[in-house]
Design an enzyme around this catalytic site. Structure first.
Site, short mmCIF file in Angstrom:
data_model
loop_
_atom_site.label_atom_id
_atom_site.label_comp_id
_atom_site.label_asym_id
_atom_site.label_seq_id
_atom_site.Cartn_x
_atom_site.Cartn_y
_atom_site.Cartn_z
N PHE A 49 29.81 -34.62 63.69
CA PHE A 49 28.72 -34.93 64.61
C PHE A 49 29.05 -36.13 65.50
O PHE A 49 28.40 -37.17 65.45
CB PHE A 49 27.41 -35.19 63.86
CG PHE A 49 26.87 -34.02 63.10
CD1 PHE A 49 27.13 -32.72 63.52
CD2 PHE A 49 26.11 -34.20 61.96
CE1 PHE A 49 26.63 -31.63 62.82
CE2 PHE A 49 25.61 -33.13 61.26
CZ PHE A 49 25.87 -31.84 61.69
N TYR A 92 31.55 -20.35 56.55
CA TYR A 92 31.07 -20.18 57.92
C TYR A 92 31.07 -18.70 58.25
O TYR A 92 32.13 -18.07 58.32
CB TYR A 92 31.98 -20.91 58.92
CG TYR A 92 32.05 -22.40 58.76
CD1 TYR A 92 31.07 -23.12 58.08
CD2 TYR A 92 33.11 -23.12 59.31
CE1 TYR A 92 31.15 -24.49 57.95
CE2 TYR A 92 33.20 -24.50 59.19
CZ TYR A 92 32.22 -25.18 58.50
OH TYR A 92 32.30 -26.54 58.37
N PRO A 128 21.24 -34.20 69.95
CA PRO A 128 22.23 -35.06 70.62
C PRO A 128 21.71 -36.48 70.83
O PRO A 128 20.53 -36.70 71.09
CB PRO A 128 22.47 -34.35 71.96
CG PRO A 128 22.08 -32.93 71.70
CD PRO A 128 20.95 -32.99 70.72
N PHE A 158 22.73 -32.31 65.32
CA PHE A 158 22.05 -31.19 65.97
C PHE A 158 21.08 -31.64 67.05
O PHE A 158 20.73 -30.89 67.94
CB PHE A 158 21.34 -30.32 64.93
CG PHE A 158 22.29 -29.59 64.04
CD1 PHE A 158 23.00 -28.50 64.51
CD2 PHE A 158 22.52 -30.00 62.74
CE1 PHE A 158 23.90 -27.82 63.71
CE2 PHE A 158 23.41 -29.33 61.93
CZ PHE A 158 24.10 -28.24 62.41
#
Length: 287
Positions: A209, A63, A216, A214
């Site tokens: 998630f 990340y 919703p 990504f």
């Protein structure tokens, strides 16, 4: 300040962690690439999460890359005795911020050492091996590399991420698996049977998630339950997961203090039997 203690606790490897944790992925820049626009707020989010009782942080050195782990180190090192940092290897970010496989023995070994260095740790509590090779791929050779690093004392426990039930079963023949991290939420329910099997063996399940991904989740049923409880969709989605099974550990992520506080409040949100049953009917591809 909200406390996550009402969420309960479950054992992750040899450590007891609160079931509402924190996922650090969104602390880096847009597309999980580069530094955040506001590093001070990122550090503040990490510190408030831990002060709220979070003792399970999910991260990876890819990340940023490296950025998120460096922020965790800045915010929390020297680490509280009860803090469990779970990291992930098996992928990398390309120069265009694309997600690529990094699954060779050399890449896996380097990833463990990168996590150790940027977190300033001598040993990693849990390392999840992320499957970037597909649903038919064998994870055996990759797990053997990670198991060797475990024998060297660099890794305490091993988990799997983005895997099928068959890959989990095969992996458990190679080494002990303490957690599985997959896409799962109130509407995406492919792992229902896997979750029940893991519960029988006291293996933690960590869904990512929790509100769809990504894009919703949009659901009138979720909205109706949310309105009736005076809560937000994320709070209700997290509360449903907490009630779904006691071995589910949550790692909602955010770079916002306001959203962090909203997520932490889910620990105290109690769904009625009726609300839980109504939400449980929101299935997509249930196994």
């Amino acid at each position: 300040m909200s406390s996550v203690e009402p969420s309960g606790a479950f054992r992750l490897g040899d450590r007891l962690v609160r079931r509402l944790g924190y996922g650090a992925m969104r602390l880096s820049g847009p597309g999980i690439f580069g530094p955040p626009s506001d590093p001070k707020t990122a550090v503040a989010v990490l510190r408030e999460a831990v002060s709220s009782g979070v003792n399970h942080i999910d991260t990876s050195d890819y990340y940023g890359p490296h950025i998120t782990n460096q922020l965790i180190r800045e915010a929390q090192h020297p680490y509280p005795d009860d803090l469990v940092i779970v990291t992930r290897i098996g992928a990398r970010l390309g120069e265009d911020a694309s997600w690529l496989a990094a699954s060779s023995p050399a890449e896996l070994t380097q990833a463990v050492h990168d996590n150790l260095r940027n977190l300033s740790l001598d040993v990693l509590d849990v390392v999840n091996l992320r499957n970037m090779l597909g649903v038919e791929a064998s994870m055996d050779a990759l797990l053997m590399v990670l198991a060797d690093l475990q024998r060297q004392g660099l890794v305490r426990h091993i988990g799997l991420s983005n895997v099928t039930p068959a890959q989990v079963a095969a992996g458990r023949r190679i080494c002990e698996i303490v957690c599985v991290q997959n896409h799962y939420n109130v509407a995406h329910r492919n792992d229902d049977a896997l979750i029940d099997r893991l519960a029988a063996d006291r293996i933690a399940y960590v869904p990512f998630f929790p509100l769809g991904g990504f894009t919703p989740l949009q659901s009138s049923t979720l909205s109706d339950v949310t309105d009736s409880l005076g809560a937000t969709p994320m709070q209700v989605a997290l509360a449903w997961l907490l009630r779904r099974a006691p071995h589910i550990l949550l790692i909602p992520g955010t770079s916002s203090l306001a959203h962090l506080r909203e997520n932490m409040t889910a620990a105290t949100l109690c769904l009625s039997d009726e609300a839980f049953a109504t939400l449980t009917e929101l299935t997509q591809g249930r196994a």
